[in-house]
Design a protein around this motif. Structure first.
Motif, mmCIF file in Angstrom:
data_model
loop_
_atom_site.group_PDB
_atom_site.id
_atom_site.type_symbol
_atom_site.label_atom_id
_atom_site.label_comp_id
_atom_site.label_asym_id
_atom_site.label_seq_id
_atom_site.Cartn_x
_atom_site.Cartn_y
_atom_site.Cartn_z
ATOM 1 N N ASP A 1 0.847 -1.086 0.207
ATOM 2 C CA ASP A 1 0.073 0.024 0.001
ATOM 3 C C ASP A 1 0.803 1.328 -0.023
ATOM 4 O O ASP A 1 2.043 1.365 0.240
ATOM 5 C CB ASP A 1 -1.053 -0.039 1.105
ATOM 6 N N VAL A 2 0.053 2.350 -0.314
ATOM 7 C CA VAL A 2 1.035 3.826 -0.422
ATOM 8 C C VAL A 2 0.376 4.797 -0.023
ATOM 9 O O VAL A 2 -1.067 4.794 0.020
ATOM 10 C CB VAL A 2 1.366 3.885 -1.996
ATOM 11 N N ILE A 3 1.107 5.692 0.681
ATOM 12 C CA ILE A 3 0.374 6.911 1.028
ATOM 13 C C ILE A 3 1.272 8.233 0.767
ATOM 14 O O ILE A 3 2.572 7.852 0.587
ATOM 15 C CB ILE A 3 0.095 7.200 2.650
ATOM 16 N N LEU A 4 0.696 9.425 0.189
ATOM 17 C CA LEU A 4 1.431 10.463 -0.196
ATOM 18 C C LEU A 4 1.694 11.531 0.874
ATOM 19 O O LEU A 4 0.555 11.768 1.568
ATOM 20 C CB LEU A 4 0.991 11.171 -1.472
ATOM 21 N N THR A 5 2.973 11.739 1.203
ATOM 22 C CA THR A 5 3.228 12.968 2.016
ATOM 23 C C THR A 5 3.827 14.154 1.367
ATOM 24 O O THR A 5 4.397 13.903 0.194
ATOM 25 C CB THR A 5 4.021 12.601 3.106
ATOM 26 N N PRO A 6 3.976 15.514 1.813
ATOM 27 C CA PRO A 6 4.913 16.303 1.345
ATOM 28 C C PRO A 6 6.211 15.713 1.161
ATOM 29 O O PRO A 6 6.954 15.497 2.131
ATOM 30 C CB PRO A 6 4.782 17.388 2.218
ATOM 31 N N GLY A 7 6.811 15.547 -0.162
ATOM 32 C CA GLY A 7 8.316 15.209 -0.298
ATOM 33 C C GLY A 7 8.236 13.869 -0.519
ATOM 34 O O GLY A 7 9.549 13.402 -0.812
ATOM 35 N N ALA A 8 7.175 12.871 -0.193
ATOM 36 C CA ALA A 8 7.389 11.487 -0.450
ATOM 37 C C ALA A 8 6.315 10.643 -0.869
ATOM 38 O O ALA A 8 5.063 11.058 -0.344
ATOM 39 C CB ALA A 8 8.228 10.963 0.778
ATOM 40 N N SER B 1 11.647 -0.334 13.346
ATOM 41 C CA SER B 1 12.226 -0.752 14.539
ATOM 42 C C SER B 1 11.304 -0.348 15.706
ATOM 43 O O SER B 1 9.936 -0.253 15.759
ATOM 44 C CB SER B 1 13.543 -0.396 14.893
ATOM 45 N N GLY B 2 11.793 -0.255 16.826
ATOM 46 C CA GLY B 2 11.068 -0.033 18.157
ATOM 47 C C GLY B 2 9.844 -1.133 18.587
ATOM 48 O O GLY B 2 10.343 -2.114 18.470
ATOM 49 N N ASP B 3 8.693 -0.651 18.509
ATOM 50 C CA ASP B 3 7.785 -1.809 18.968
ATOM 51 C C ASP B 3 7.429 -2.645 17.496
ATOM 52 O O ASP B 3 6.425 -3.581 17.674
ATOM 53 C CB ASP B 3 6.280 -1.323 19.280
ATOM 54 N N TRP B 4 7.899 -2.563 16.526
ATOM 55 C CA TRP B 4 7.473 -3.410 15.370
ATOM 56 C C TRP B 4 7.712 -4.642 15.641
ATOM 57 O O TRP B 4 8.732 -5.191 16.057
ATOM 58 C CB TRP B 4 7.822 -2.570 13.910
ATOM 59 N N ALA B 5 6.773 -5.747 15.307
ATOM 60 C CA ALA B 5 6.891 -7.084 15.367
ATOM 61 C C ALA B 5 6.601 -7.757 13.931
ATOM 62 O O ALA B 5 5.542 -7.612 13.595
ATOM 63 C CB ALA B 5 6.217 -7.784 16.419
ATOM 64 N N GLN B 6 7.596 -8.251 13.461
ATOM 65 C CA GLN B 6 7.339 -9.060 12.028
ATOM 66 C C GLN B 6 6.746 -10.469 12.004
ATOM 67 O O GLN B 6 7.501 -11.297 12.906
ATOM 68 C CB GLN B 6 8.690 -8.850 11.140
ATOM 69 N N GLY B 7 5.491 -10.676 12.013
ATOM 70 C CA GLY B 7 5.260 -12.077 11.680
ATOM 71 C C GLY B 7 5.845 -12.865 10.566
ATOM 72 O O GLY B 7 6.636 -12.308 9.808
ATOM 73 N N ALA B 8 5.560 -14.216 10.797
ATOM 74 C CA ALA B 8 6.342 -14.994 9.481
ATOM 75 C C ALA B 8 5.433 -15.101 8.394
ATOM 76 O O ALA B 8 5.728 -15.647 7.273
ATOM 77 C CB ALA B 8 6.325 -16.565 10.207
ATOM 78 N N ASP B 9 4.323 -14.345 8.532
ATOM 79 C CA ASP B 9 3.338 -14.316 7.446
ATOM 80 C C ASP B 9 2.951 -12.926 7.010
ATOM 81 O O ASP B 9 3.613 -11.917 7.577
ATOM 82 C CB ASP B 9 2.097 -15.048 7.719
ATOM 83 N N PHE B 10 1.864 -12.447 6.436
ATOM 84 C CA PHE B 10 1.439 -11.220 6.134
ATOM 85 C C PHE B 10 1.129 -10.452 7.486
ATOM 86 O O PHE B 10 0.530 -10.552 8.163
ATOM 87 C CB PHE B 10 -0.052 -11.461 5.662
ATOM 88 N N THR B 11 2.036 -9.191 7.472
ATOM 89 C CA THR B 11 2.305 -8.359 8.570
ATOM 90 C C THR B 11 1.602 -6.927 8.235
ATOM 91 O O THR B 11 0.671 -6.527 8.540
ATOM 92 C CB THR B 11 3.516 -8.378 9.134
ATOM 93 N N ALA B 12 2.613 -6.088 7.703
ATOM 94 C CA ALA B 12 2.138 -4.760 7.227
ATOM 95 C C ALA B 12 1.079 -4.758 6.257
ATOM 96 O O ALA B 12 1.256 -5.384 5.269
ATOM 97 C CB ALA B 12 3.435 -4.032 6.756
ATOM 98 N N ASN B 13 0.259 -3.655 6.272
ATOM 99 C CA ASN B 13 -0.740 -3.619 5.313
ATOM 100 C C ASN B 13 -0.930 -2.102 4.869
ATOM 101 O O ASN B 13 -0.278 -1.499 4.304
ATOM 102 C CB ASN B 13 -1.805 -4.105 5.603
ATOM 103 N N GLY B 14 -2.008 -1.651 5.310
ATOM 104 C CA GLY B 14 -2.614 0.011 5.081
ATOM 105 C C GLY B 14 -1.617 0.788 5.505
ATOM 106 O O GLY B 14 -1.012 0.598 6.505
ATOM 107 N N ILE B 15 -1.511 2.032 4.959
ATOM 108 C CA ILE B 15 -0.685 3.127 5.381
ATOM 109 C C ILE B 15 -1.697 4.571 5.610
ATOM 110 O O ILE B 15 -2.196 4.839 4.424
ATOM 111 C CB ILE B 15 0.624 3.113 4.839
ATOM 112 N N GLU B 16 -1.409 5.178 6.212
ATOM 113 C CA GLU B 16 -1.918 6.671 6.341
ATOM 114 C C GLU B 16 -1.062 7.550 7.209
ATOM 115 O O GLU B 16 0.017 7.190 7.706
ATOM 116 C CB GLU B 16 -3.278 6.612 7.025
ATOM 117 N N ARG B 17 -1.243 8.898 7.256
ATOM 118 C CA ARG B 17 -0.581 9.802 8.035
ATOM 119 C C ARG B 17 -1.307 10.022 9.468
ATOM 120 O O ARG B 17 -2.564 9.865 9.642
ATOM 121 C CB ARG B 17 -0.464 11.155 7.381
#
Length: 318
Positions: A141-148, A179-195
């Motif tokens: 997924d993708v989100i647009l921010t100023p500059g990126a 990093s930080g609190d991010w926990a990566q599973g063995a399968d599908f983990t990150a999905n949607g993104i927003e600001r």
């Protein structure tokens, strides 16, 4: 399985128990918009066999949908429900998953799924502008921010940052480790993104950590912190949409959209409603026009064929 097979199969097979647990943790329920209000269709078809996933709507009443089957992009007039393929995709193995259109409706930014690609497309002609190879596993997924433009990868703990120039011209792609609190599973983990409402950070669905929820990511460092959603969970969280301080989170296998009121910094959210509709057939993503939300039905519960029917549903905003 190949990454696409593995990820899409997992979407179809997410357990009923997980779906019910997410529903039980939310309070009130909102229901659909009445059909045909103001003469604009509250439901319209997409091409048979299209396999939609992403949706984006810009400053004009036109919606753009991406195809998992071959990367096509379909453009529909929200006033009539009619549309056509704007951009032919690269073919099998090069899906269009998430996509966003810039504020001037000139360029589409496309997440290329298991191809590992980021693609930019002229939103007026449909011509492919450029392909960026990220080395990623499943660019989702993708989100647009100023500059990126920021992209998630569902099988790697990273974000991809496509730099944008002063006039929105795409530049280089950088990989930002999470990093930080991010926990990566063995399968599908990150999905949607927003600001976040104040624009200072990014919000990313993490379907694995703590039974599924949101992470607030510092775009400078990649450090992620868990967003406090109280007892609510997003085990089936997919597309996100922020309108002011109201965050809509699609829970695809639950056939629902969970609605949260966030604080300005995006560190805390309160569940305020759940949108359901009998027309939902595993919606994945959401975009807004006027007072309506539009969601494509991905139908991940059926085996896709060239004859499989797909459509788009409109419901009222909370």
């Amino acid at each position: 399985m190949a990454p696409t097979d593995r990820s899409f199969a997992r979407r179809r097979l997410l357990s009923t128990a997980a779906a019910l647990s997410g529903a039980a943790l939310l309070g009130g329920t909102a229901h659909a918009a009445e059909t045909g209000r103001h003469g604009w269709p509250a439901q319209f078809p997409l091409p048979d066999g299209f396999q939609p996933e992403g949706i984006t709507i810009g400053m004009k009443p036109f919606a753009y949908f991406g195809s998992l089957a071959n990367g096509d992009i379909y453009r529909a007039n929200l006033a009539t429900g009619r549309g056509s393929v704007l951009s032919k995709g690269p073919g099998v193995g090069h899906p269009t998953v998430g996509l966003k259109i810039d504020q001037h409706c000139r360029r589409l930014f496309v997440a290329g799924g298991d191809s590992g690609e980021i693609r930019t497309i002229d939103a007026r002609s449909g011509e492919l502008e450029k392909v960026y190879a990220t080395g990623g596993t499943f660019v989702n997924d993708v989100i647009l921010t100023p500059g990126a433009a920021w992209f998630t990868d569902s099988f790697k703990p990273v974000l991809y940052k496509l730099l944008l120039g002063p006039h929105g011209t795409p530049g280089a792609v950088k990989t930002v480790p999470l990093s930080g609190d991010w926990a990566q599973g063995a399968d599908f983990t990150a999905n949607g993104i927003e600001r976040t409402p104040d624009g200072s950070a990014l919000l990313v669905v993490n379907a694995f950590a703590n039974g599924g929820g949101l992470m607030r990511v510092d775009p400078r460092t990649g450090v992620a912190r868990t967003v406090d959603l109280g007892a609510a969970r997003l085990p089936n969280g997919d597309g996100l949409l922020l309108l002011g301080r109201i965050l809509y989170a699609v829970q695809q296998q639950q056939n629902a959209v969970d609605v949260f009121r966030l604080n300005e910094a995006g560190t805390k959210g309160t569940a305020i409603a759940r949108i359901t509709d009998p027309r939902f057939r595993i919606p994945t993503t959401v975009a807004a026009w006027g007072k309506r939300l539009y969601l494509p039905n991905a139908r991940f519960d059926v085996e896709p064929t060239p004859q499989t029917e797909y459509d788009v549903v409109a419901v009222d905003q909370v």
